[in-house]
Scaffold this active site. Structure first.
Site, PDB file in Angstrom:
ATOM      1  NE  ARG A  87     -13.736  46.538   4.903  1.00 25.48           N
ATOM      2  CZ  ARG A  87     -12.610  46.634   4.218  1.00 25.48           C
ATOM      3  NH1 ARG A  87     -12.628  47.137   2.997  1.00 25.48           N
ATOM      4  NH2 ARG A  87     -11.473  46.234   4.752  1.00 25.48           N
TER       5      ARG A  87
ATOM      6  NE  ARG B 169      -0.989  34.747   5.657  1.00 27.02           N
ATOM      7  CZ  ARG B 169      -1.588  35.193   4.549  1.00 27.02           C
ATOM      8  NH1 ARG B 169      -1.260  34.702   3.371  1.00 27.02           N
ATOM      9  NH2 ARG B 169      -2.515  36.127   4.650  1.00 27.02           N
TER      10      ARG B 169
ATOM     11  CE  LYS C  86     -11.474  35.657  11.726  1.00 31.50           C
ATOM     12  NZ  LYS C  86     -11.251  36.593  10.585  1.00 31.50           N
TER      13      LYS C  86
ATOM     14  CD  GLU D 206      -3.167  40.892  10.907  1.00 31.86           C
ATOM     15  OE1 GLU D 206      -4.252  40.894  11.504  1.00 31.86           O
ATOM     16  OE2 GLU D 206      -3.071  40.807   9.669  1.00 31.86           O
TER      17      GLU D 206
ATOM     18  CB  ALA E  46      -6.348  30.752   4.895  1.00 30.53           C
TER      19      ALA E  46
ATOM     20  CG  HIS F 192      -8.456  35.516  -0.414  1.00 34.78           C
ATOM     21  ND1 HIS F 192      -8.978  36.647   0.194  1.00 34.78           N
ATOM     22  CD2 HIS F 192      -7.795  35.958  -1.526  1.00 34.78           C
ATOM     23  CE1 HIS F 192      -8.646  37.722  -0.512  1.00 34.78           C
ATOM     24  NE2 HIS F 192      -7.939  37.322  -1.557  1.00 34.78           N
TER      25      HIS F 192
END
Length: 227
Positions: A77, A98, A133, A160, A172, A176
């Site tokens: 991608r 996370r 966002k 991350e 979120a 998703h």
């Protein structure tokens, strides 16, 4: 590209397939070790808060390393060279952790506590809490490097780390699932509803943080009450 009809077929031996598999597994293993290092650091902070303070800001922690298929899809991608060194340079979320917090202030506090550690190097930060966002997504993202000590030497592994509140995480997760159900082509009315839900989640975070702050101030004002 046209393949000649008389082209010789390309055969790959079982040994070559095993060698390629082993290379990918070794490559991803470094990221798993880096992820575990970050998990350990977060776990130590959580245990300290549980045992030495009256308030624990960490609700729960999740982690993952991209599967080989997911990694290949992202390489394709992004249109980058599929070599391991190119992947190391251009893909920084192979390993992810996370951290779900109670309040917005906790996200920044835990980020500071993690990144001030001597062996952590911060490569990049994206503060989607301060600047969400367009769809309403909010989270604090950090790409950090942590040393992993192997028998062959030390490697710096990027991980991350995302910090978000319970409300942000709930939104979120649902967003998703909806995008997955509609294969990325979400109807406009649902897009608008998701943005409204994100605003509602943000308002809830603000209200709960205000209540938490008032409770903390009240405890501080009363003699003998733990802060």
């Amino acid at each position: 590209m046209t393949i000649p009809l008389d082209a010789e077929p390309v055969y790959v031996s079982i040994a070559e397939l095993h060698a390629a598999r082993d290379q990918i597994q070794r490559f991803l293993l470094e990221y798993r070790f880096g992820m575990q290092e970050i998990e350990t650091k977060i776990s130590i902070l959580r245990d300290e808060f549980l045992n030495m303070h009256d308030y624990n800001p960490i609700e729960h922690v999740t982690s993952r390393v991209k599967s080989p298929d997911s990694l290949v899809e992202k390489v394709a991608r992004k249109g980058i060279d599929p070599g391991f060194e190119s992947i190391r340079e251009h893909i920084t979320d192979v390993a992810g952790v996370r951290v779900t917090c109670s309040f917005t202030a906790d996200a920044y506090r835990l980020f500071d506590l993690l990144t001030r550690q001597d062996d952590i190097t911060v490569r990049a930060v994206k503060d989607y809490i301060a600047e969400p966002k367009p769809n309403g997504y909010k989270s604090l993202h950090a790409i950090v490097e942590v040393p992993v000590f192997l028998s062959t030497g030390t490697v710096q592994v990027p991980v991350e780390v995302q910090f978000r509140t319970i409300a942000m995480d709930f939104w979120a997760s649902l967003e998703h699932k909806i995008h997955y159900k509609y294969a990325g082509s979400v109807p406009d009315h649902l897009v608008g509803s998701l943005k409204d839900a994100a605003d509602t989640a943000a308002a809830l975070d603000e209200r709960m943080e205000r209540l938490h702050r008032e409770l903390r101030d009240h405890r501080t004002a009363e003699p003998g009450m733990p802060v």
